[in-house]
Design a protein around this motif. Structure first.
Motif, PDB file in Angstrom:
ATOM      1  N   SER A  16       0.864  -1.174   0.000  1.00  0.00           N
ATOM      2  CA  SER A  16       0.000   0.000   0.000  1.00  0.00           C
ATOM      3  C   SER A  16       0.900   1.223   0.000  1.00  0.00           C
ATOM      4  O   SER A  16       2.120   1.112   0.184  1.00  0.00           O
ATOM      5  CB  SER A  16      -0.919  -0.004   1.219  1.00  0.00           C
ATOM      6  OG  SER A  16      -0.154  -0.011   2.408  1.00  0.00           O
ATOM      7  N   ILE A  17       0.299   2.411  -0.182  1.00  0.00           N
ATOM      8  CA  ILE A  17       1.117   3.614  -0.245  1.00  0.00           C
ATOM      9  C   ILE A  17       0.249   4.827   0.055  1.00  0.00           C
ATOM     10  O   ILE A  17      -0.946   4.852  -0.290  1.00  0.00           O
ATOM     11  CB  ILE A  17       1.783   3.745  -1.639  1.00  0.00           C
ATOM     12  CG1 ILE A  17       2.869   4.820  -1.637  1.00  0.00           C
ATOM     13  CG2 ILE A  17       0.747   4.008  -2.718  1.00  0.00           C
ATOM     14  CD1 ILE A  17       3.753   4.793  -2.883  1.00  0.00           C
ATOM     15  N   SER A  18       0.822   5.819   0.698  1.00  0.00           N
ATOM     16  CA  SER A  18       0.097   7.053   0.986  1.00  0.00           C
ATOM     17  C   SER A  18       0.062   7.928  -0.261  1.00  0.00           C
ATOM     18  O   SER A  18       0.878   7.778  -1.184  1.00  0.00           O
ATOM     19  CB  SER A  18       0.764   7.815   2.136  1.00  0.00           C
ATOM     20  OG  SER A  18       2.035   8.307   1.731  1.00  0.00           O
ATOM     21  N   LYS A  19      -0.878   8.865  -0.270  1.00  0.00           N
ATOM     22  CA  LYS A  19      -1.003   9.802  -1.381  1.00  0.00           C
ATOM     23  C   LYS A  19       0.281  10.594  -1.576  1.00  0.00           C
ATOM     24  O   LYS A  19       0.774  10.737  -2.712  1.00  0.00           O
ATOM     25  CB  LYS A  19      -2.183  10.742  -1.114  1.00  0.00           C
ATOM     26  CG  LYS A  19      -2.386  11.837  -2.133  1.00  0.00           C
ATOM     27  CD  LYS A  19      -3.597  12.677  -1.734  1.00  0.00           C
ATOM     28  CE  LYS A  19      -3.810  13.844  -2.663  1.00  0.00           C
ATOM     29  NZ  LYS A  19      -5.025  14.630  -2.282  1.00  0.00           N
ATOM     30  N   SER A  20       0.856  11.094  -0.489  1.00  0.00           N
ATOM     31  CA  SER A  20       2.065  11.918  -0.601  1.00  0.00           C
ATOM     32  C   SER A  20       3.250  11.107  -1.102  1.00  0.00           C
ATOM     33  O   SER A  20       4.032  11.580  -1.935  1.00  0.00           O
ATOM     34  CB  SER A  20       2.393  12.566   0.745  1.00  0.00           C
ATOM     35  OG  SER A  20       2.589  11.580   1.749  1.00  0.00           O
ATOM     36  N   ASP A  21       3.397   9.875  -0.614  1.00  0.00           N
ATOM     37  CA  ASP A  21       4.497   9.024  -1.054  1.00  0.00           C
ATOM     38  C   ASP A  21       4.343   8.639  -2.523  1.00  0.00           C
ATOM     39  O   ASP A  21       5.328   8.583  -3.273  1.00  0.00           O
ATOM     40  CB  ASP A  21       4.596   7.770  -0.199  1.00  0.00           C
ATOM     41  CG  ASP A  21       5.137   8.046   1.197  1.00  0.00           C
ATOM     42  OD1 ASP A  21       5.603   9.183   1.444  1.00  0.00           O
ATOM     43  OD2 ASP A  21       5.084   7.131   2.044  1.00  0.00           O
ATOM     44  N   LYS A  23       2.807  10.339  -4.919  1.00  0.00           N
ATOM     45  CA  LYS A  23       3.115  11.498  -5.757  1.00  0.00           C
ATOM     46  C   LYS A  23       4.619  11.757  -5.790  1.00  0.00           C
ATOM     47  O   LYS A  23       5.194  12.007  -6.855  1.00  0.00           O
ATOM     48  CB  LYS A  23       2.372  12.726  -5.245  1.00  0.00           C
ATOM     49  CG  LYS A  23       0.864  12.671  -5.454  1.00  0.00           C
ATOM     50  CD  LYS A  23       0.160  13.896  -4.891  1.00  0.00           C
ATOM     51  CE  LYS A  23       0.522  15.148  -5.651  1.00  0.00           C
ATOM     52  NZ  LYS A  23      -0.239  16.325  -5.148  1.00  0.00           N
ATOM     53  N   LEU A  38      -4.315  -1.786  -3.188  1.00  0.00           N
ATOM     54  CA  LEU A  38      -4.989  -0.496  -3.308  1.00  0.00           C
ATOM     55  C   LEU A  38      -6.509  -0.629  -3.302  1.00  0.00           C
ATOM     56  O   LEU A  38      -7.215   0.247  -2.812  1.00  0.00           O
ATOM     57  CB  LEU A  38      -4.536   0.210  -4.592  1.00  0.00           C
ATOM     58  CG  LEU A  38      -5.114   1.603  -4.846  1.00  0.00           C
ATOM     59  CD1 LEU A  38      -4.646   2.586  -3.767  1.00  0.00           C
ATOM     60  CD2 LEU A  38      -4.709   2.109  -6.228  1.00  0.00           C
ATOM     61  N   ASP A 121      -7.909   8.093  -4.075  1.00  0.00           N
ATOM     62  CA  ASP A 121      -7.380   9.408  -3.720  1.00  0.00           C
ATOM     63  C   ASP A 121      -5.860   9.320  -3.657  1.00  0.00           C
ATOM     64  O   ASP A 121      -5.262   9.147  -2.599  1.00  0.00           O
ATOM     65  CB  ASP A 121      -7.950   9.854  -2.370  1.00  0.00           C
ATOM     66  CG  ASP A 121      -7.478  11.252  -1.986  1.00  0.00           C
ATOM     67  OD1 ASP A 121      -6.988  11.979  -2.874  1.00  0.00           O
ATOM     68  OD2 ASP A 121      -7.582  11.601  -0.793  1.00  0.00           O
ATOM     69  N   VAL A 122      -5.233   9.431  -4.842  1.00  0.00           N
ATOM     70  CA  VAL A 122      -3.777   9.289  -4.922  1.00  0.00           C
ATOM     71  C   VAL A 122      -3.116  10.518  -5.540  1.00  0.00           C
ATOM     72  O   VAL A 122      -1.942  10.479  -5.888  1.00  0.00           O
ATOM     73  CB  VAL A 122      -3.393   8.021  -5.729  1.00  0.00           C
ATOM     74  CG1 VAL A 122      -3.769   6.757  -4.976  1.00  0.00           C
ATOM     75  CG2 VAL A 122      -4.033   8.040  -7.124  1.00  0.00           C
TER      76      VAL A 122
END
Length: 293
Positions: A16-21, A23, A38, A121-122
């Protein structure tokens, strides 16, 4: 002796990954990535398989494409055949087939499927009217190409396994790009390349991965991609607008001028135009690299 292969790096995978990471690490530097978890919360994750597609869309007539070379007989992205979706799913489940469904407009044709997914929301500006479905039979392939609109793409796979080979736009000079089109030479087998006939392919540096059910591939804008269905299955793409004015301008040129010019030349020149472009793809590539065959 092991046959020489192309230089392909495994695409990085994250659970998984955060939006900020996402981008910072992938969108801004334009690097592909596979996100394994995801869409675990989507209804589609549990529901979407070929049986469900037969149930919900079996009565729809769908356009089909096969692996025949592009000729002047067909316009840009014109289908080769059609059949009921239920018949097509039966065909997929019966064994290998070259027939594929390409750019199937999900929102328009099967509105009920909209309830099964949401837009992640990425940090991408999605074109929310353009989710598309792609189907393929075991061992069928989609020729090497890049997309006309230079979109950033999230590509979600369902039902089975799919191999994806990607090249960044910077590698176009090594891929025998056909002029006035979005494809490389169709007689190149990217799973088993002929380096004697196409020696410049040795210089190309790309990426490879295999997508399993429920996994997401991020393809940056303008990336070349070649897909092979290792089993029968289907995928959905969500598209986001290009990030730069340069790529937006290229997309506008492709959509407004290039494809219409190519269709016009096919109409007036026929197969002569197709053959000319294929010759030019080789001549220009070899001239750029000082190769005489």
């Amino acid at each position: 002796m092991r046959k020489e292969q192309m230089e392909l790096e495994r695409i990085k995978r994250v659970k998984s990954i955060s939006k900020s990471d996402f981008k910072r690490d992938f969108v801004q530097p334009q690097i592909p990535v596979v996100i394994e978890k995801l869409i675990d919360d989507w209804p589609a994750y549990k529901k979407w398989n070929l049986g469900y597609i037969r149930q919900i869309a079996g009565d729809r007539t769908v356009p089909l494409y096969d692996d025949r070379p592009i000729t002047s007989e067909y316009k840009f992205n014109e289908a080769h055949a059609e059949m009921k979706m239920s018949e097509y799913v039966d065909l997929l489940e019966s064994g290998p087939t070259n027939y594929r469904i390409f750019l199937y407009h999900l929102m328009k044709e099967v509105p009920a499927l909209q309830k099964d997914f949401s837009f992640p929301d990425v940090g991408l500006r999605f074109l929310k009217q353009l989710p598309m479905l792609f189907f393929g039979g075991e061992d069928s392939s989609v020729f090497m190409h890049y997309d006309i609109d230079y979109a950033n793409i999230l590509h979600f796979h369902f039902h089975g396994k799919k191999q994806c080979i990607l090249f960044p736009p910077s590698e176009s000079k090594h891929l025998y790009k056909v002029p006035h089109s979005l494809i490389s030479r169709e007689d190149i087998d990217f799973n088993n390349p002929d380096f004697e006939k196409f020696p410049v392919l040795k210089k190309a540096r790309g990426f490879i991965t295999e997508l399993n059910h429920g996994e997401t591939l991020y393809m940056p804008e303008g990336y070349w991609h070649h897909m092979t269905y290792l089993t029968a299955g289907f995928s959905m793409s969500l598209r986001a607008t290009p990030r730069t004015l340069t790529n937006f301008s290229k997309a506008v040129y492709n959509l407004i001028f290039m494809r219409h010019f190519d269709n016009y030349m096919r109409k007036i020149k026929g197969q002569e135009w197709i053959d000319y472009k294929n010759r030019l793809a080789v001549e220009r590539t070899h001239k750029r690299h000082d190769i005489n065959l």
